[in-house]
Design a protein around this motif. Sequence first.
Motif, PDB file in Angstrom:
ATOM      1  N   HIS A  60      38.092  61.139  11.634  1.00 18.75           N
ATOM      2  CA  HIS A  60      37.430  61.896  10.602  1.00 18.75           C
ATOM      3  C   HIS A  60      37.437  61.284   9.434  1.00 18.75           C
ATOM      4  N   HIS A  61      36.492  61.576   8.598  1.00 18.94           N
ATOM      5  CA  HIS A  61      36.211  60.840   7.238  1.00 18.94           C
ATOM      6  C   HIS A  61      35.428  61.776   6.302  1.00 18.94           C
ATOM      7  N   THR A  62      35.948  61.682   4.910  1.00 20.37           N
ATOM      8  CA  THR A  62      35.031  62.358   3.857  1.00 20.37           C
ATOM      9  C   THR A  62      35.227  61.611   2.662  1.00 20.37           C
ATOM     10  N   ASP A  63      34.397  61.746   1.684  1.00 18.37           N
ATOM     11  CA  ASP A  63      34.491  60.918   0.684  1.00 18.37           C
ATOM     12  C   ASP A  63      35.224  61.485  -0.430  1.00 18.37           C
ATOM     13  N   GLY A  64      36.101  60.774  -1.364  1.00 22.64           N
ATOM     14  CA  GLY A  64      36.928  61.575  -2.354  1.00 22.64           C
ATOM     15  C   GLY A  64      37.856  60.377  -2.790  1.00 22.64           C
ATOM     16  N   GLN A  65      38.666  60.975  -3.919  1.00 25.91           N
ATOM     17  CA  GLN A  65      39.604  59.944  -4.393  1.00 25.91           C
ATOM     18  C   GLN A  65      40.855  59.950  -3.910  1.00 25.91           C
ATOM     19  N   PRO A  66      41.540  58.656  -3.467  1.00 26.22           N
ATOM     20  CA  PRO A  66      42.883  58.609  -2.695  1.00 26.22           C
ATOM     21  C   PRO A  66      44.122  58.619  -3.541  1.00 26.22           C
ATOM     22  N   LEU A  67      45.091  59.448  -3.103  1.00 21.05           N
ATOM     23  CA  LEU A  67      46.120  59.339  -3.645  1.00 21.05           C
ATOM     24  C   LEU A  67      46.883  58.051  -3.285  1.00 21.05           C
ATOM     25  N   THR A  68      47.429  57.507  -4.485  1.00 22.83           N
ATOM     26  CA  THR A  68      48.021  56.080  -4.354  1.00 22.83           C
ATOM     27  C   THR A  68      49.478  56.136  -4.622  1.00 22.83           C
ATOM     28  N   PHE A  69      50.146  55.049  -4.422  1.00 24.73           N
ATOM     29  CA  PHE A  69      51.899  55.053  -4.778  1.00 24.73           C
ATOM     30  C   PHE A  69      52.027  53.566  -5.288  1.00 24.73           C
ATOM     31  N   HIS A  70      52.907  53.350  -6.292  1.00 19.10           N
ATOM     32  CA  HIS A  70      52.841  52.384  -6.951  1.00 19.10           C
ATOM     33  C   HIS A  70      54.318  52.232  -7.556  1.00 19.10           C
ATOM     34  N   GLY A  71      55.102  51.614  -7.495  1.00 18.41           N
ATOM     35  CA  GLY A  71      56.461  51.487  -8.434  1.00 18.41           C
ATOM     36  C   GLY A  71      57.079  52.607  -8.510  1.00 18.41           C
ATOM     37  N   GLY A  72      57.142  53.497  -7.157  1.00 21.87           N
ATOM     38  CA  GLY A  72      57.900  54.764  -7.018  1.00 21.87           C
ATOM     39  C   GLY A  72      57.194  56.084  -7.494  1.00 21.87           C
ATOM     40  N   GLN A  73      56.004  55.810  -7.886  1.00 23.14           N
ATOM     41  CA  GLN A  73      55.185  56.876  -8.303  1.00 23.14           C
ATOM     42  C   GLN A  73      53.746  56.953  -7.820  1.00 23.14           C
ATOM     43  N   TYR A  74      53.504  58.221  -7.570  1.00 22.55           N
ATOM     44  CA  TYR A  74      52.116  58.735  -7.175  1.00 22.55           C
ATOM     45  C   TYR A  74      51.092  58.372  -8.350  1.00 22.55           C
ATOM     46  N   MET A  98      58.045  34.566 -16.944  1.00 23.62           N
ATOM     47  CA  MET A  98      58.112  33.680 -15.581  1.00 23.62           C
ATOM     48  C   MET A  98      59.124  34.562 -14.806  1.00 23.62           C
ATOM     49  N   PRO A  99      58.411  34.925 -13.426  1.00 22.94           N
ATOM     50  CA  PRO A  99      59.213  35.830 -12.709  1.00 22.94           C
ATOM     51  C   PRO A  99      60.564  35.066 -12.093  1.00 22.94           C
ATOM     52  N   GLN A 100      61.517  35.851 -12.051  1.00 22.50           N
ATOM     53  CA  GLN A 100      62.981  35.372 -11.442  1.00 22.50           C
ATOM     54  C   GLN A 100      62.742  35.587  -9.908  1.00 22.50           C
ATOM     55  N   THR A 101      63.269  34.397  -9.665  1.00 22.17           N
ATOM     56  CA  THR A 101      63.578  34.193  -8.040  1.00 22.17           C
ATOM     57  C   THR A 101      64.692  34.846  -7.612  1.00 22.17           C
ATOM     58  N   PHE A 102      64.970  35.512  -6.514  1.00 25.56           N
ATOM     59  CA  PHE A 102      65.986  36.229  -5.953  1.00 25.56           C
ATOM     60  C   PHE A 102      66.247  36.195  -4.444  1.00 25.56           C
ATOM     61  N   ASP A 103      67.346  36.486  -3.979  1.00 31.94           N
ATOM     62  CA  ASP A 103      67.404  36.264  -2.541  1.00 31.94           C
ATOM     63  C   ASP A 103      67.463  37.734  -1.985  1.00 31.94           C
ATOM     64  N   PRO A 104      66.401  38.053  -1.166  1.00 34.38           N
ATOM     65  CA  PRO A 104      66.389  39.535  -0.779  1.00 34.38           C
ATOM     66  C   PRO A 104      67.431  39.996   0.039  1.00 34.38           C
ATOM     67  N   ARG A 128      66.303  44.652  -5.954  1.00 31.82           N
ATOM     68  CA  ARG A 128      65.384  43.876  -6.669  1.00 31.82           C
ATOM     69  C   ARG A 128      63.961  43.543  -5.195  1.00 31.82           C
ATOM     70  N   PHE A 129      64.533  43.489  -4.239  1.00 30.95           N
ATOM     71  CA  PHE A 129      63.389  43.292  -3.023  1.00 30.95           C
ATOM     72  C   PHE A 129      62.599  44.569  -2.867  1.00 30.95           C
ATOM     73  N   ARG A 130      63.237  45.821  -3.080  1.00 33.04           N
ATOM     74  CA  ARG A 130      62.526  46.884  -3.092  1.00 33.04           C
ATOM     75  C   ARG A 130      61.634  47.253  -4.310  1.00 33.04           C
ATOM     76  N   THR A 131      62.025  46.739  -5.216  1.00 30.88           N
ATOM     77  CA  THR A 131      61.228  47.023  -6.847  1.00 30.88           C
ATOM     78  C   THR A 131      60.103  46.000  -6.356  1.00 30.88           C
ATOM     79  N   ALA A 132      60.265  44.621  -6.070  1.00 30.97           N
ATOM     80  CA  ALA A 132      59.194  43.966  -5.777  1.00 30.97           C
ATOM     81  C   ALA A 132      58.129  44.249  -4.694  1.00 30.97           C
ATOM     82  N   LEU A 133      58.684  45.005  -3.643  1.00 28.57           N
ATOM     83  CA  LEU A 133      57.744  45.685  -2.793  1.00 28.57           C
ATOM     84  C   LEU A 133      56.945  46.661  -3.455  1.00 28.57           C
TER      85      LEU A 133
END
Length: 169
Positions: free
Chosen positions: A143-157, A1-7, A13-18
Amino acid sequence: MPQTFDPQTDSTRFRTALGSFTTGVTVITTDSLEGAIGIVANSFASVSLDPPLVLWSPAKSSKRFEHFAGARRFAIHVMAADQRDICAAILDSKTAIRNVPTHLSHCGLPIIAGALATFECNLETSHDAGDHVIIVGRVTKAHHTDGQPLTFHGGQYGTFAPYHPPSSE
């Protein structure tokens, strides 16, 4: 169960949640008295189709903030999966954009070669937002072209993998 916290009192923890929200990776470029400047940001969003508006939000604590907070024009590049090294170089140095394959737009903005999408913008408005500023740009050229995007999640590409539901067989 997720823990509630005060950002307000637990910014870590707020940055981690984001960080649990996966985003694309953009590089914003502008021209300055020092030459071309680049900054990496994942705070990009579309705002309006009519008129064509987008936004991004630089941190006030960034050493590059003054270049972008005062920029009358800028280009936002949606980075491709194979452009991680460009992002890493730009994170290390505000002038690294000068070593990236670019060309100049019709109005002198550095445009990164190989980006999936590029939005050339004029500053529409900006809004103070805590430790960031929300910058809204009116897109003057895209401008637009097809391809795979670079993503960012949990501090990692990372990269995007399309979802393929299991077959019903």
